[in-house]
Design an enzyme around this catalytic site. Structure first.
Site, PDB file in Angstrom:
ATOM      1  N   LYS A   1       0.884  -1.101   0.064  1.00  0.00           N
ATOM      2  CA  LYS A   1       0.040  -0.080  -0.198  1.00  0.00           C
ATOM      3  C   LYS A   1       0.789   1.292   0.136  1.00  0.00           C
ATOM      4  O   LYS A   1       0.600   2.449  -0.555  1.00  0.00           O
ATOM      5  CB  LYS A   1      -0.989  -0.036   1.178  1.00  0.00           C
ATOM      6  CG  LYS A   1      -0.274   0.125   2.742  1.00  0.00           C
ATOM      7  CD  LYS A   1      -0.115   1.176   2.990  1.00  0.00           C
ATOM      8  CE  LYS A   1       0.663   1.471   4.428  1.00  0.00           C
ATOM      9  NZ  LYS A   1       0.713   2.794   5.248  1.00  0.00           N
TER      10      LYS A   1
ATOM     11  N   THR B   1      -4.150   5.477   2.912  1.00  0.00           N
ATOM     12  CA  THR B   1      -2.709   6.031   2.658  1.00  0.00           C
ATOM     13  C   THR B   1      -2.878   6.665   1.241  1.00  0.00           C
ATOM     14  O   THR B   1      -1.971   7.420   0.835  1.00  0.00           O
ATOM     15  CB  THR B   1      -1.751   4.715   2.641  1.00  0.00           C
ATOM     16  OG1 THR B   1      -1.750   4.267   3.614  1.00  0.00           O
ATOM     17  CG2 THR B   1      -0.380   5.259   2.233  1.00  0.00           C
TER      18      THR B   1
END
Length: 329
Positions: free
Chosen positions: A189, A246
């Site tokens: 991620k 994120t």
């Protein structure tokens, strides 16, 4: 587990030390910087990484690993992924056999392409291992804003013990028995967040970012499955949850780095002056190499690695991604 050693005095280490103290534990926090240690012990504040946050008096800091581990019932390892091997090597002669370790770094070691749990199993084979990941900005956790994370271990009882040790009304751990999937999600991620920042910095729009997040999730799942993870893990907090956070929030170091790159800044300039490590920079290279080793197709990851480490121009990277053949989902 009422006596906890927290190894790492950055923003995330400080935040999790606060979490453990709020849950009722006595915490010994190890940090390399004597000035940070002094500030925590004298002023109950980490002025470098968590300025303005008052730390619980149950948190005592030290620069000595053996002091931090003295009488500890478990240790939380919260150093950047590329330093985890070195810290584990230093800890190895100090760790009592059977001491539980909770690994809280998100990344893959670039030299060996090992996850943090793979490193720990090699360097501390007598210690039971769990990992913690999920959508959790350190600053918000330190301020006691609500957050949910995943604690994963093949030993369900160990995950339950760490949940009991850290869980509060505002810090909610969910248990998993798939540490591999949780670690792959936490590593990949960060790479995808850099890509999303580049998309925003280039002004390519929200449609492009949504497509990138979705196709990036597919890459994450493919790599996870190749490593033996469970597909459903990536639909949870440590996969989709952390990815969405994120890739969309201005607090994300990886997203803001990509944003700077997309606006034309060099990597060196974008990293200059940052105190905290941007994990996705090193992880991009590690994940790209791991994908090649396992013969997993990860075009977005490869593109980010190309921009960061191989001199690829951003516009050429975007054109290459947009020119890929059409395919089924």
């Amino acid at each position: 587990m009422r006596r906890i050693a927290v190894i790492g005095g950055g923003a995330w280490g400080t935040a999790l030390a606060l979490v453990a103290a709020r849950a009722g534990a006595n915490v010994a926090l190890w940090a390399r910087d004597p000035a940070i240690v002094e500030a925590i012990n004298r002023r109950h504040e980490n002025p470098v990484y968590s300025p303005g946050i008052t730390l619980d008096s149950a948190i005592a800091a030290t620069t000595e690993l053996d002091v931090a581990l003295d009488e500890a019932e478990a240790a939380l390892l919260i150093v950047p992924a590329q330093f985890m091997g070195g810290v584990l090597s230093r800890l190895k002669p100090l760790l009592p056999p059977g001491m539980p370790l909770l690994l809280c770094a998100k990344g893959i070691e670039t030299e060996t392409l090992r996850t943090m749990s793979e490193l720990a199993c090699e360097l501390a084979p007598d210690c039971p291992i769990a990992v913690l990941s999920g959508p959790s900005f350190a600053a918000e956790v330190a301020r006691d804003l609500p957050a949910a994370v995943t604690i994963a271990s093949r030993d369900a009882g160990l995950a339950e013990r760490f949940t009991a040790t850290l869980g509060t009304a505002r810090f909610r751990p969910y248990r998993s028995q798939d540490p591999v999937g949780v670690e792959i999600g936490g590593a990949v991620k960060n790479v995808l967040a850099i890509a999303c920042g580049i998309v925003e910095g280039r002004g390519l729009g929200d449609n492009a970012r949504a497509a990138l997040v979705t196709r990036g999730l597919s890459e994450m799942i493919r790599l996870g499955l190749a490593k033996g993870a469970q597909a459903e893990t990536f639909r949870g907090l440590s996969g989709l949850g952390d990815l969405v956070l994120t890739c969309t929030a201005g607090q994300s170091r990886n997203y803001t780095l990509g944003l700077a790159l997309g606006r034309g800044m060099s990597l060196e300039a974008a990293l200059a002056g940052r105190r905290s490590v941007v994990e996705g920079v090193a992880t991009a290279a590690a994940v790209a190499r791991l994908a090649a080793r396992l013969q997993v197709e990860m075009p977005i990851t490869a593109a980010v690695d190309g921009v960061l480490h191989r001199g690829m121009a951003i516009d050429a990277m975007i054109e290459a991604l947009l020119s890929r053949p059409y395919r089924s989902e």
